[in-house]
Design a protein around this motif. Structure first.
Motif, PDB file in Angstrom:
ATOM      1  N   GLY A  76       0.702  -1.243   0.067  1.00 34.20           N
ATOM      2  CA  GLY A  76      -0.236  -0.036   0.159  1.00 34.20           C
ATOM      3  C   GLY A  76       0.814   1.453  -0.087  1.00 34.20           C
ATOM      4  N   ASN A 114      -2.532  -4.473   2.695  1.00 31.99           N
ATOM      5  CA  ASN A 114      -2.902  -3.939   1.605  1.00 31.99           C
ATOM      6  C   ASN A 114      -3.710  -4.961   0.987  1.00 31.99           C
ATOM      7  OD1 ASN A 114      -2.731  -3.243  -1.507  1.00 31.99           O
ATOM      8  ND2 ASN A 114      -3.094  -1.242  -0.217  1.00 31.99           N
ATOM      9  N   GLU A 138      -8.004   2.644  -0.776  1.00 32.00           N
ATOM     10  CA  GLU A 138      -7.775   3.518  -1.929  1.00 32.00           C
ATOM     11  C   GLU A 138      -8.319   4.977  -1.958  1.00 32.00           C
ATOM     12  OE1 GLU A 138      -8.250   1.570  -5.428  1.00 32.00           O
ATOM     13  OE2 GLU A 138      -6.028   2.084  -5.428  1.00 32.00           O
ATOM     14  N   ASN A 150      -7.203  -3.700   3.679  1.00 26.25           N
ATOM     15  CA  ASN A 150      -7.284  -2.048   3.187  1.00 26.25           C
ATOM     16  C   ASN A 150      -7.597  -1.880   2.395  1.00 26.25           C
ATOM     17  OD1 ASN A 150      -7.116   0.497   2.704  1.00 26.25           O
ATOM     18  ND2 ASN A 150      -4.752   0.613   4.122  1.00 26.25           N
ATOM     19  N   ASP A 196      -6.037  -0.733  -6.652  1.00 24.67           N
ATOM     20  CA  ASP A 196      -6.281  -1.817  -5.214  1.00 24.67           C
ATOM     21  C   ASP A 196      -8.189  -1.536  -5.629  1.00 24.67           C
ATOM     22  OD1 ASP A 196      -4.930  -0.026  -2.468  1.00 24.67           O
ATOM     23  OD2 ASP A 196      -4.090  -1.647  -4.086  1.00 24.67           O
TER      24      ASP A 196
END
Lengths: 304, 451, 306
Positions: free
Chosen positions: B143, B273, B170, B167, B178
């Motif tokens: 990320g 992420n 974004e 996660n 993502d």
């Protein structure tokens, strides 16, 4: 005399006398016994409180002098050898005269010689720009021109030249306190010996990139060619990481290196102009001969 | 999904325009570059130590540098070919860092790597093996933070992890890599989450997705419908929703203590992420190490903006060419989004494992407006998600009042840039705070060494 | 800045309507001289880049004018502007650096230097096209303070007071900009909607004045004016919405703003009920301005994670 006036005088006088007596005894009781030589030395010091000696203020330096057995490690750059001599006399110690030092800006990459490759519009200080991006030119080591060195100087001895974008040291005012040396995030400024009659020679570059990269970024870069090392009869120049460096203790100021440097990276200060016939290969440039506290700079410009 | 269903963090934040120009662009493979420059220190921690020499031939996925120490990560060859040289190459900070240059020759992959597109749902490896495979694959926080993933999976003594947080927020404008991963690799993502749950030995995972990606939320809900341990939470579109502190607050109402003590593990959370999670799936189920990533290349002037799968070490120049070339009026090239991204001084900068987007701005939007005096409007205070006072931190940094700066929690700043975004006087708040943080960190380190 | 000037327009219109051309002249002179002094000081004394186009001097001029009676001699207005800009703002370093509200610094200077001119309010709605007619009348608060000194209670003088509706609309004597609570509230609503100011200071200031005067009124019902009267008269509305909310001189956190507003309310009520002056808002704001650095030290935002 009216009773009011009389009693006023009596009462105020009594208060004054009582207070004076109390103050006297308190002063005696809480007296700080100090070596009187500290005061004497502090008087002898210039009083700039610049920290150039490494101590927090002139008084602290004076205390350190009194405590010390010998003065070889202690030096006030602003007062210089004269001042240290006075201190030595007060303390009945020996001190060796030290050579006067001066700040030297080891970058010749002016605006015209070192073109900008990007535009930086972040906060206008060298420290922040250095952290944000290595440089806005092709040279990651060169002067950033925001003047952190100028801001920190207490002696009005360094100023930014708006035409070249490089700082210039006023050698009459510079006390070699070292504040600008610390302030420069690129480590460009160095304290070097003032030299006999102010004559000194140094390499005006701190770029460590390989020669072709450095030359593309700046016309005045040290390209690590080593011609100066070969030319020096006193073995005073060393070459490390594509950068030449002149050892000032070995340098005898013969200026052979200055003559042979292809980019003009080596700078000579305060030398009288050489009497040479004009040839195609060399051309001296001198600045105005008038009264000025700026040192006379000679750089030999070769045909590029 | 109405607004009431979205969670969020209560303090601070701003709402920059989304500009998700490439949200509908499916991921394409960028053609192989002629050579790659792979930085050895793409992660937090000590740079990796090379295990190959100049002249060696390598295959894709072959180990070229091993992790050096506990907090470090391995580096693998993104292309097959010959090791050309070791050289310092400029990275996105503008400084040159050590890198390995590989001259590409074909696309020959290391044996053992499963290149088929089939989904592998059965997680055969046990917890310890999973963590070892993740470490061997050189996976780091993709990320942007670059923290070695295997270290996060081994909580220190005395600390336990209760929740796995994924996660998918974004929150940066313009970036969509993502988002595309969630849409196109949703099944793989779910398996990746289950792998992480197994490694952590817990059974509660929460995926946070900003509410502007309703298609991804819906799709992942379908994929994870059968998995009771995985819950999808739509989050309010509010920057910095994807910052790990804010994500943990939004999903669990817990607040990480400030640095130096504070890490997600201190409140029982582990945050990953979605790109990292996908890399975990690829490493554990397909034996594929981390050597490529999806990068968004976007900006109003580009003719072909999109999301590309790029081999690590490819220059940004090639990515821009694939997007149609640099527009004539290009003024700024950002690595990352407009809030926290870094302006690049040149385009010959290699993509690393943590670079998720390149945004091109036209010249008339590229420069800052001139900065003026602070009018003490306190907007920076009201938008700071960490409860700091940026106007004060900037002044303290300018004046060099470091003790006071420490008291005012300058080191807690997460550099989200909300303050600089909102300041009506265009003051370079974050520039000074970043500088102050570096000075303070050095001072504290010197203090500690002195003791 | 433009939004603040726009929000001040309703009050300006009411002031011009009630007090006539004199009010317009005072406002114009205050604005022109404030801008002029800022220009001269920046260009010739401080030698810094001139920043009059940011509009802050215009607002200082308007707010100073709004705090003056319309009959004030114009040369005093110019002095007021000079003090407001020169001492209240420039001497501290210019925009963003002053600890005290500049318009109030100018106003208090004029009040102390020229007490008669600063307390001679023209009768409202009378001879508005005349330049000056010398006919003055006391403001509602002024009448109450005189009465209190003479030993009378509020209920004694209530028949002389305008109705609450008149007070709300602005049919009363007073300074140019402070008379109409309605006009000021309209401006305030606009500023709140546009997020130029937040609710904290107006609510805490007006609220604390209401509560404290309410308590006094409940203890001695006939003696003191009731709280509605108190918040509609004098400079409460103007002060709460436009003067105390000045960014530069107010606290930086919501908590701090509430304390700030409450402090202003407390001091205002103390001066109104027990002090020598009939009105205390200006003094109260200046005193609390002095406390703002301490308030900022005390009231920090919630630090994440602590």
């Amino acid at each position: 005399m009216s009773p009011v006036v009389f009693y006023t005088i009596i009462s105020l006088s009594t208060v004054g006398i009582v207070a004076a007596v109390i103050l006297y005894f308190v002063a005696q009781r809480f007296k700080v016994v100090e070596d009187p030589r500290i005061d004497q030395i502090e008087q002898a010091l210039p009083g700039a409180n610049c920290g150039g000696c490494g101590f927090p203020g002139c008084r602290a330096f004076a205390e350190a002098c009194v405590k010390a057995d010998d003065l070889s490690q202690l030096f006030c750059p602003v007062g210089g050898s004269d001042c240290m001599g006075v201190i030595a006399k007060i303390l009945n110690l020996q001190v060796q005269a030290k050579e006067k030092l001066v700040a030297v800006v080891r970058c010749e990459g002016s605006y015209d010689k070192r073109p900008k490759t990007i535009r930086y519009d972040g906060a206008p200080t060298c420290a922040i720009m250095h952290q944000a991006v290595s440089s806005d030119t092709g040279c990651p080591n060169g002067c950033l021109s925001w003047g952190d060195c100028v801001v920190v100087c207490r002696f009005d001895a360094i100023h930014m030249n708006p035409v070249t974008g490089l700082p210039e040291v006023d050698e009459k005012k510079c006390t070699a306190c070292g504040a600008c040396v610390t302030a420069c995030p690129k480590g460009i400024i160095e304290l070097r010996k003032m030299g006999p009659k102010g004559c000194r020679i140094y390499v005006g570059c701190v770029n460590q990139d390989p020669g072709s990269v450095a030359r593309k970024a700046c016309q005045a870069a040290c390209i690590g060619c080593g011609l100066c090392v070969k030319a020096c009869p006193f073995d005073a120049i060393s070459l490390e990481k594509n950068l030449a460096y002149i050892d000032q203790d070995k340098c005898k100021l013969c200026r052979k290196c200055v003559a042979v440097c292809p980019t003009g990276a080596i700078v000579e200060i305060n030398f009288p102009p050489k009497k040479q016939p004009q040839t195609d290969a060399t051309r001296h440039t001198t600045h105005g001969e008038g009264e000025t506290t700026q040192p006379k700079r000679h750089t030999i410009q070769k045909k590029t | 999904m109405t607004l009431q269903n979205t969670k969020t963090f209560p303090q601070g934040g701003v709402h920059p325009a989304n500009n998700k120009l490439t949200a509908d662009q499916p991921i394409q493979d960028l053609p192989l570059p002629a050579s790659v420059s792979v930085h050895l220190g793409q992660h937090i921690g000590k740079p990796a130590a090379p295990v190959i020499r100049v002249g060696d031939t390598v295959k894709v996925g072959q180990l070229i540098a091993r992790a050096d120490g506990f907090i470090s990560a391995a580096v693998h060859a993104p292309v097959s070919g010959r090791i050309e040289k070791f050289i310092d190459v400029m990275d996105q900070t503008g400084y040159k860092k050590p890198a390995v240059v590989i001259r590409t020759d074909g696309d020959h992959w290391q044996e053992g790597i499963d290149l088929s597109p089939d989904l592998v749902t059965d997680i055969k490896a046990d917890g310890e093996t999973i963590i070892q495979k993740i470490a061997d694959a050189g996976i780091i926080g993709m990320g942007g933070a670059g923290f070695p993933t295997h270290v996060k999976l081994r909580p220190p003594e005395g600390k336990t992890i209760e929740y796995l947080l994924i996660n998918g927020v974004e929150c940066e404008p313009f970036l969509t890599s993502d988002h595309r991963l969630m849409l196109e690799k949703g099944h793989e993502l779910v398996v990746g989450i289950k792998i992480l749950l197994k490694a952590l030995r817990i059974n509660k995972a929460m995926i946070g997705i900003e509410d502007n990606k309703k298609d991804a939320i819906e799709l992942l809900r379908q994929h994870a419908a059968a998995e009771r341990q995985i819950e999808i939470y739509p989050l309010k579109v509010w920057y910095p929703q994807g910052g790990e502190r804010q994500l943990i607050k939004s999903l669990t109402q817990r607040e990480i203590p400030p640095p130096p003590k504070g890490l997600p593990v201190d409140v029982g959370c582990a945050v990953f992420n979605v790109a990292t999670t996908l890399a975990v799936y690829e490493a554990v189920q397909k034996n594929k190490p981390c050597m490529d990533r999806v990068v968004t290349i976007t900006g109003a002037g580009l003719t072909n903006p999109g999301n590309f799968r790029v081999r690590v070490g490819t220059f940004v120049t090639q990515l821009i060419e694939a997007a149609g070339g640099l527009p004539d009026n290009a003024g700024k090239i950002l690595s990352g989004g407009p809030m926290m991204g870094k302006a690049l001084p040149q385009t010959d900068i290699p993509i690393t494992k943590t670079m998720g987007g390149i945004v091109i701005f036209p010249a008339n939007q590229a420069c800052r407006k001139p900065s003026m005096e602070c009018i003490r409007c306190a907007k920076c205070v009201s938008v700071c998600p960490l409860g700091l006072e940026p106007y004060l931190l900037m002044t303290l940094s300018e004046k060099g009042l470091w003790e006071r700066a420490r008291e005012e929690r300058m080191l807690s700043c997460c550099e989200c840039a909300c303050c600089q975004y909102i300041c009506p006087s265009n003051r370079p708040l974050l520039d000074y705070i970043r500088y102050g943080k570096s000075v303070l960190t050095q001072m504290l380190r010197a203090e500690k060494n002195h003791e | 800045m433009a939004k603040v000037i726009a929000a001040l327009m309703p009050a300006f219109i009411v002031g011009a309507y009630v007090f006539g051309i004199r009010a317009i002249a005072v406002t114009a002179v205050a604005v022109v001289s404030a801008v002029g002094f800022e220009f001269l000081i920046q260009k010739f004394i401080l030698k810094v880049p001139v920043s009059v186009t940011d509009g802050s001097a215009v607002i200082t001029g308007i707010l100073l004018a709004f705090n003056l009676p319309s009959a004030i001699p114009l040369w005093m207005v110019i002095i007021g502007s000079l003090v407001a800009i020169g001492i209240g703002k420039m001497a501290f370093g210019g925009l963003g650096k002053n600890p005290f509200n500049p318009a109030l610094v100018g106003r208090i200077f004029l009040l102390i230097s020229f007490p008669v001119s600063m307390t001679s309010w023209p009768k409202p709605l009378l001879h508005r096209l005349a330049w000056t007619d010398g006919i003055t009348a006391a403001t509602p608060l002024g009448i109450f303070k005189e009465a209190a000194r003479a030993g009378q209670t509020f209920s004694d003088i209530l028949p002389q007071m305008p109705t609450y509706w008149d007070l709300f609309m602005g049919k009363m004597g007073g300074c140019i900009g402070e008379i109409s609570a309605l006009a000021l509230l309209l401006g305030g609503a606009y500023l709140l909607w546009q997020r130029v100011i937040t609710w904290h200071i107006p609510v805490s200031m007006i609220g604390s004045i209401f509560i404290l005067t309410g308590i006094a009124w409940m203890i001695h019902p006939g003696q003191y004016p009731d709280p509605v009267f108190q918040i509609l008269t004098g400079g409460v509305m103007l002060g709460a919405i436009f003067m105390a909310t000045d960014y530069v001189t107010s606290p930086m956190t919501g908590k701090g703003m509430l304390i700030f507003g409450a402090g202003i309310g407390l001091i205002t009520v103390a001066i109104r009920l027990f002090g020598a002056y009939p009105e205390g808002v200006s003094f109260a704001i200046l005193i609390m301005n002095a406390f703002v650095p301490l308030i900022n030290r005390l009231c920090k935002p919630h630090r994440f994670g602590e």
